[in-house]
Design a protein around this motif. Structure first.
Motif, short mmCIF file in Angstrom:
data_model
loop_
_atom_site.label_atom_id
_atom_site.label_comp_id
_atom_site.label_asym_id
_atom_site.label_seq_id
_atom_site.Cartn_x
_atom_site.Cartn_y
_atom_site.Cartn_z
N UNK A 84 -35.81 -6.40 -18.42
CA UNK A 84 -36.85 -5.48 -17.94
C UNK A 84 -36.76 -4.13 -18.65
N UNK A 85 -35.56 -3.65 -18.90
CA UNK A 85 -35.39 -2.33 -19.49
C UNK A 85 -35.89 -2.25 -20.92
N UNK A 86 -35.77 -3.33 -21.66
CA UNK A 86 -36.19 -3.31 -23.06
C UNK A 86 -37.57 -3.93 -23.27
N UNK A 87 -38.20 -4.39 -22.18
CA UNK A 87 -39.54 -4.97 -22.25
C UNK A 87 -40.57 -3.90 -22.56
N UNK A 88 -41.84 -4.26 -22.69
CA UNK A 88 -42.90 -3.34 -23.10
C UNK A 88 -43.04 -2.10 -22.22
N UNK A 89 -42.76 -2.21 -20.94
CA UNK A 89 -42.87 -1.06 -20.04
C UNK A 89 -41.53 -0.60 -19.51
N UNK A 90 -40.46 -1.06 -20.10
CA UNK A 90 -39.12 -0.72 -19.64
C UNK A 90 -38.69 0.68 -20.05
N UNK A 91 -37.69 1.18 -19.34
CA UNK A 91 -37.17 2.52 -19.60
C UNK A 91 -36.57 2.67 -21.00
N UNK A 92 -36.15 1.54 -21.60
CA UNK A 92 -35.48 1.60 -22.90
C UNK A 92 -36.30 0.90 -23.99
N UNK A 93 -37.61 0.78 -23.80
CA UNK A 93 -38.48 0.12 -24.78
C UNK A 93 -38.40 0.85 -26.13
N UNK A 94 -38.46 0.08 -27.19
CA UNK A 94 -38.32 0.66 -28.54
C UNK A 94 -39.52 1.48 -28.98
N UNK A 95 -40.70 1.21 -28.46
CA UNK A 95 -41.91 1.86 -28.97
C UNK A 95 -42.15 3.27 -28.43
N UNK A 96 -41.27 3.75 -27.59
CA UNK A 96 -41.42 5.14 -27.16
C UNK A 96 -40.07 5.83 -27.07
N UNK A 97 -40.12 7.15 -27.02
CA UNK A 97 -38.88 7.92 -26.89
C UNK A 97 -39.03 8.91 -25.75
N UNK A 98 -37.93 9.22 -25.13
CA UNK A 98 -37.89 10.21 -24.06
C UNK A 98 -37.57 11.54 -24.71
N UNK A 99 -38.54 12.47 -24.66
CA UNK A 99 -38.34 13.77 -25.31
C UNK A 99 -37.83 14.83 -24.35
N UNK A 100 -38.03 14.62 -23.05
CA UNK A 100 -37.51 15.55 -22.05
C UNK A 100 -37.28 14.78 -20.75
N UNK A 101 -36.24 15.13 -20.05
CA UNK A 101 -35.94 14.50 -18.77
C UNK A 101 -35.17 15.50 -17.91
N UNK A 102 -35.76 15.84 -16.78
CA UNK A 102 -35.18 16.86 -15.92
C UNK A 102 -35.14 16.39 -14.47
N UNK A 103 -34.07 16.67 -13.79
CA UNK A 103 -33.98 16.42 -12.35
C UNK A 103 -34.64 17.61 -11.67
N UNK A 104 -35.64 17.32 -10.82
CA UNK A 104 -36.39 18.40 -10.18
C UNK A 104 -36.04 18.59 -8.71
N UNK A 105 -35.45 17.57 -8.07
CA UNK A 105 -35.16 17.69 -6.64
C UNK A 105 -34.18 16.59 -6.24
#
Length: 165
Positions: A84-105
């Motif tokens: 699931x993580x590496x699938x098309x909509x997974x958190x670790x999919x190859x076709x996108x990158x996470x440019x920012x990630x912040x804990x807000x609450x």
């Protein structure tokens, strides 16, 4: 004198039979001996541990480290995680990158902790912000991510007892 000796012998026999059980953590002396006793968590440990788990998961997403991401999850989620993580909509999919990630609450949800995040994902040259809510639970004495869903809580106002970043 014979009666006292019998009582002493009887007491020694009972203690001799109970000693192995107590040392194995299976007897009435278990609490006294302390075998297998876990330190009692402090009441405010949850928010800190939840924040650490989610931050480690966000860092794993940015680094595309599936193994590090899997480590943050509760055991039942690990089975289906890799696919699931590496699938098309997974958190670790190859076709996108996470440019920012912040804990807000971070806030309590019964015995669990809800950790709201703001994540910016870049795909095809376009950056898209999204909110993800992680539920962090205590399982087998460890804090772990039990659930992930789109959405999150609005950060608590300043001066609120709920920790926020």
């Amino acid at each position: 004198m014979v009666g006292v000796r019998r009582r002493v012998v009887g007491l020694v026999a009972v203690l001799a039979m109970m000693a192995p059980l107590a040392l194995a953590g299976c007897g009435p002396l278990d609490g006294i001996v302390g075998q297998g006793a876990e330190p009692t968590p402090t009441p405010d440990e949850g928010p800190q541990r939840a924040r650490e788990r989610v931050q480690a998961y966000l860092d794993a997403m940015r680094a595309k480290s599936v193994a590090d991401g899997r480590e943050q999850l509760c055991e039942p989620l690990r089975e289906s995680f890799d696919q699931a993580a590496t699938g098309p909509n997974g958190d670790f999919a190859r076709h996108f990158s996470v440019t920012a990630a912040t804990i807000t609450d971070v806030r309590a949800n019964g015995a669990d902790q809800d950790v709201s995040t703001s994540i910016t994902v870049k795909a095809g040259g376009k950056a898209v912000p999204t909110k993800v809510l992680f539920t962090v639970a205590r399982a087998d004495g460890q804090w772990c991510i039990a659930k992930e869903a789109v959405g999150g809580h609005t950060p608590a106002p300043s001066g609120s007892p709920t920790p926020a970043t």
